[in-house]
Design a protein around this motif. Structure first.
Motif, PDB file in Angstrom:
ATOM      1  N   GLY A 265       0.814  -1.218   0.000  1.00 31.36           N
ATOM      2  CA  GLY A 265       0.000   0.000   0.000  1.00 31.36           C
ATOM      3  C   GLY A 265       0.845   1.263   0.000  1.00 31.36           C
ATOM      4  O   GLY A 265       0.578   2.207  -0.760  1.00 31.36           O
ATOM      5  N   LEU A 266       1.888   1.293   0.834  1.00 31.34           N
ATOM      6  CA  LEU A 266       2.755   2.472   0.880  1.00 31.34           C
ATOM      7  C   LEU A 266       3.514   2.654  -0.429  1.00 31.34           C
ATOM      8  O   LEU A 266       3.779   3.787  -0.857  1.00 31.34           O
ATOM      9  N   GLY A 267       3.859   1.536  -1.073  1.00 28.32           N
ATOM     10  CA  GLY A 267       4.514   1.639  -2.377  1.00 28.32           C
ATOM     11  C   GLY A 267       3.633   2.323  -3.402  1.00 28.32           C
ATOM     12  O   GLY A 267       4.106   3.133  -4.215  1.00 28.32           O
ATOM     13  N   GLN A 268       2.343   2.029  -3.349  1.00 31.43           N
ATOM     14  CA  GLN A 268       1.424   2.684  -4.283  1.00 31.43           C
ATOM     15  C   GLN A 268       1.182   4.150  -3.907  1.00 31.43           C
ATOM     16  O   GLN A 268       0.918   4.978  -4.776  1.00 31.43           O
ATOM     17  N   VAL A 269       1.286   4.464  -2.624  1.00 38.11           N
ATOM     18  CA  VAL A 269       1.218   5.879  -2.223  1.00 38.11           C
ATOM     19  C   VAL A 269       2.392   6.647  -2.827  1.00 38.11           C
ATOM     20  O   VAL A 269       2.239   7.780  -3.312  1.00 38.11           O
ATOM     21  N   LEU A 270       3.573   6.028  -2.823  1.00 39.50           N
ATOM     22  CA  LEU A 270       4.736   6.654  -3.459  1.00 39.50           C
ATOM     23  C   LEU A 270       4.483   6.881  -4.948  1.00 39.50           C
ATOM     24  O   LEU A 270       4.842   7.931  -5.496  1.00 39.50           O
ATOM     25  N   SER A 271       3.865   5.904  -5.595  1.00 37.80           N
ATOM     26  CA  SER A 271       3.561   6.052  -7.018  1.00 37.80           C
ATOM     27  C   SER A 271       2.586   7.202  -7.259  1.00 37.80           C
ATOM     28  O   SER A 271       2.722   7.951  -8.232  1.00 37.80           O
ATOM     29  N   VAL A 272       1.608   7.344  -6.376  1.00 41.57           N
ATOM     30  CA  VAL A 272       0.647   8.444  -6.512  1.00 41.57           C
ATOM     31  C   VAL A 272       1.348   9.794  -6.340  1.00 41.57           C
ATOM     32  O   VAL A 272       1.048  10.763  -7.053  1.00 41.57           O
TER      33      VAL A 272
ATOM     34  N   GLY B 185       4.195  24.999  -5.660  1.00 36.77           N
ATOM     35  CA  GLY B 185       3.943  24.524  -4.304  1.00 36.77           C
ATOM     36  C   GLY B 185       3.463  23.083  -4.280  1.00 36.77           C
ATOM     37  O   GLY B 185       3.899  22.286  -3.436  1.00 36.77           O
ATOM     38  N   ALA B 186       2.565  22.729  -5.217  1.00 32.23           N
ATOM     39  CA  ALA B 186       2.061  21.354  -5.277  1.00 32.23           C
ATOM     40  C   ALA B 186       3.182  20.376  -5.618  1.00 32.23           C
ATOM     41  O   ALA B 186       3.280  19.289  -5.028  1.00 32.23           O
ATOM     42  N   TYR B 187       4.032  20.773  -6.558  1.00 35.16           N
ATOM     43  CA  TYR B 187       5.168  19.910  -6.923  1.00 35.16           C
ATOM     44  C   TYR B 187       6.094  19.708  -5.721  1.00 35.16           C
ATOM     45  O   TYR B 187       6.497  18.577  -5.416  1.00 35.16           O
ATOM     46  N   ALA B 188       6.414  20.792  -5.047  1.00 32.44           N
ATOM     47  CA  ALA B 188       7.328  20.700  -3.905  1.00 32.44           C
ATOM     48  C   ALA B 188       6.736  19.844  -2.787  1.00 32.44           C
ATOM     49  O   ALA B 188       7.447  19.042  -2.157  1.00 32.44           O
ATOM     50  N   MET B 189       5.434  19.964  -2.549  1.00 34.46           N
ATOM     51  CA  MET B 189       4.803  19.177  -1.492  1.00 34.46           C
ATOM     52  C   MET B 189       4.784  17.693  -1.847  1.00 34.46           C
ATOM     53  O   MET B 189       5.036  16.834  -0.991  1.00 34.46           O
ATOM     54  N   CYS B 190       4.484  17.380  -3.109  1.00 36.20           N
ATOM     55  CA  CYS B 190       4.481  15.972  -3.534  1.00 36.20           C
ATOM     56  C   CYS B 190       5.879  15.367  -3.409  1.00 36.20           C
ATOM     57  O   CYS B 190       6.043  14.247  -2.909  1.00 36.20           O
ATOM     58  N   MET B 191       6.887  16.103  -3.853  1.00 40.45           N
ATOM     59  CA  MET B 191       8.247  15.589  -3.778  1.00 40.45           C
ATOM     60  C   MET B 191       8.733  15.484  -2.338  1.00 40.45           C
ATOM     61  O   MET B 191       9.432  14.533  -1.970  1.00 40.45           O
ATOM     62  N   CYS B 192       8.348  16.441  -1.516  1.00 41.27           N
ATOM     63  CA  CYS B 192       8.728  16.382  -0.103  1.00 41.27           C
ATOM     64  C   CYS B 192       8.079  15.171   0.567  1.00 41.27           C
ATOM     65  O   CYS B 192       8.718  14.470   1.362  1.00 41.27           O
ATOM     66  N   GLY B 193       6.814  14.918   0.233  1.00 41.67           N
ATOM     67  CA  GLY B 193       6.150  13.724   0.748  1.00 41.67           C
ATOM     68  C   GLY B 193       6.822  12.452   0.264  1.00 41.67           C
ATOM     69  O   GLY B 193       6.974  11.482   1.020  1.00 41.67           O
ATOM     70  N   LEU B 194       7.246  12.456  -1.002  1.00 38.98           N
ATOM     71  CA  LEU B 194       7.939  11.297  -1.563  1.00 38.98           C
ATOM     72  C   LEU B 194       9.260  11.046  -0.843  1.00 38.98           C
ATOM     73  O   LEU B 194       9.559   9.912  -0.445  1.00 38.98           O
ATOM     74  N   TYR B 195      10.046  12.105  -0.659  1.00 44.13           N
ATOM     75  CA  TYR B 195      11.329  11.969   0.031  1.00 44.13           C
ATOM     76  C   TYR B 195      11.132  11.547   1.489  1.00 44.13           C
ATOM     77  O   TYR B 195      11.953  10.809   2.042  1.00 44.13           O
ATOM     78  N   SER B 196      10.059  12.018   2.110  1.00 41.14           N
ATOM     79  CA  SER B 196       9.828  11.698   3.524  1.00 41.14           C
ATOM     80  C   SER B 196       9.365  10.261   3.714  1.00 41.14           C
ATOM     81  O   SER B 196       9.745   9.598   4.691  1.00 41.14           O
ATOM     82  N   LEU B 197       8.545   9.767   2.780  1.00 40.09           N
ATOM     83  CA  LEU B 197       7.971   8.432   2.932  1.00 40.09           C
ATOM     84  C   LEU B 197       8.879   7.336   2.397  1.00 40.09           C
ATOM     85  O   LEU B 197       8.885   6.216   2.925  1.00 40.09           O
ATOM     86  N   MET B 198       9.654   7.651   1.381  1.00 37.23           N
ATOM     87  CA  MET B 198      10.468   6.618   0.735  1.00 37.23           C
ATOM     88  C   MET B 198      11.464   5.951   1.693  1.00 37.23           C
ATOM     89  O   MET B 198      11.599   4.722   1.680  1.00 37.23           O
ATOM     90  N   PRO B 199      12.185   6.689   2.546  1.00 39.73           N
ATOM     91  CA  PRO B 199      13.085   6.008   3.489  1.00 39.73           C
ATOM     92  C   PRO B 199      12.351   5.067   4.438  1.00 39.73           C
ATOM     93  O   PRO B 199      12.895   4.026   4.822  1.00 39.73           O
ATOM     94  N   VAL B 200      11.128   5.421   4.798  1.00 38.88           N
ATOM     95  CA  VAL B 200      10.348   4.564   5.695  1.00 38.88           C
ATOM     96  C   VAL B 200      10.028   3.234   5.013  1.00 38.88           C
ATOM     97  O   VAL B 200      10.163   2.156   5.611  1.00 38.88           O
TER      98      VAL B 200
END
Length: 368
Positions: A41-48, A262-277
């Motif tokens: 599920g988290l992998g698909q969140v990263l894809s989104v 802003g939307a791009y930066a937030m998506c990428m920040c979320g990606l960087y934050s979740l990917m290590p987890v």
């Protein structure tokens, strides 16, 4: 007699199948555990999240904005403000000064690799086609597996190689759907240069992801993100001032552009934050397999928002990639924990030293 013989033979006939059935059942139980389902599920969140970055980039491109380094700079700045600030309030060896004192050059190299991987793949769109990028970008997966095998001592089983092949087959179906739908977009001014840039980017991503996996499994996600934010901001800021000053000044700034940035930066920040987890839970290879569906999510959004032509192969490719990703999780990989081994070896040495000292004292007493 016949009944007795049949009673005796039936268990023997069923016997050879029982281990296989037990193995299959145990694998299915492992597949449907909360840990594996959460990972998928988290992998698909990263894809989104990657899909969100693709959509915002498309909208920016339609408005004549082509500033990939500025976008990266904003992302690294967000990481700096969030995670580097957390490190700044820590004390001791885990503080920002303690980390910089001992590991600054390691994180500097990791950040440089990450920044250049992002830049080269965006640059490749100027020289080659979308189809080439989608195909060659999958090069990151075999490179990841080789580097993980060598440096992280990850041991893959035949099922993992089969699942990777299935995922790549799904990518092939997706590319075929693009060709049928007439989405072979991008430039073709210098295909060879563009393809080389994609391969370089894939290799850099593989190196970056392996370093990330080692770091988050032996240090902490906050330390990794804080250092990447710090050095990434510095490196991307320098490149921004050198490469994109004219492009930034040429942008017509208005509310929609600010909102898209802003939307791009937030998506990428979320990606960087979740990917290590997620990498901490599984591996960099598994995460990159899950990210193969990101292009499909982007295509589905493109059909709704940008009126792309739809092809049934898109659904087929999504199913194939999903099946391959699930197959990868049926059998867990074997990864030795380097930090644990180091601690264990230190404990063993200490135990041996203590035991040796006790034996020496006993011998001295016996001698007396």
């Amino acid at each position: 007699m016949d009944n007795n013989e049949s009673d005796v033979e039936s268990p023997g006939c069923a016997g050879p199948n029982r281990p296989a059935i037990r193995t299959f059942v145990s694998k299915m139980k492992y597949l449907f555990t909360w840990h594996v389902l959460k990972t998928i599920g988290l992998g698909q969140v990263l894809s989104v999240l990657i899909c969100g970055t693709a959509v915002t980039c498309q909208y920016l491109a339609e408005r004549g904005v082509e500033t990939p380094m500025l976008q990266s700079f904003l992302v690294y700045t967000l990481l700096l403000l969030i995670y580097t600030s957390i490190l700044a309030f820590r004390k001791g060896d885990e503080s920002i000064f303690g980390v910089l004192k001992s590991k600054w050059w390691k994180y500097g190299l990791m950040a440089f690799t990450d920044v250049e991987a992002n830049y080269t793949v965006v640059k490749a769109y100027q020289f080659t086609t979308l189809t080439s990028i989608q195909l060659l970008d999958c090069f990151v997966i075999p490179v990841l597996m080789v580097i993980s095998w060598i440096f992280l001592k990850t041991r893959y089983r035949p099922m993992h190689f089969v699942s990777v092949a299935v995922c790549l087959l799904g990518v092939g179906a997706m590319v075929g759907a693009d060709l049928i739908a007439g989405r072979d977009q991008g430039s073709s001014s210098d295909v060879l240069l563009g393809d080389c840039l994609v391969l370089i980017s894939a290799t850099l991503y593989a190196v970056s992801n392996v370093c990330q996996e080692y770091t988050v499994k032996n240090q902490s996600c906050v330390e990794f993100l804080g250092m990447i934010g710090l050095f990434g901001t510095l490196i991307s800021g320098v490149q921004l001032s050198i490469l994109e000053t004219k492009a930034v000044t040429a942008v017509t700034w208005h509310f929609e552009v600010y909102l898209l940035f802003g939307a791009y930066a937030m998506c990428m920040c979320g990606l960087y934050s979740l990917m290590p987890v997620v990498i901490q839970m599984t591996s960099a290879t598994a995460v990159n397999l899950s990210l193969l569906t990101a292009d499909l999510f982007s295509l589905f959004c493109g059909i709704l928002l940008f009126h792309y032509n739809f092809s049934g192969l898109y659904m087929v490719s999504f199913v194939i990639i999903s099946v391959g990703f699930i197959m990868f999780h049926v059998v867990p990989t074997q990864v030795p924990t380097i930090a644990f081994q180091t601690c264990s070896s230190n404990e063993d040495e200490q135990t041996e030293a203590n035991t040796g000292g006790q034996m020496k004292r006993i011998e001295e007493v016996n001698t007396l």
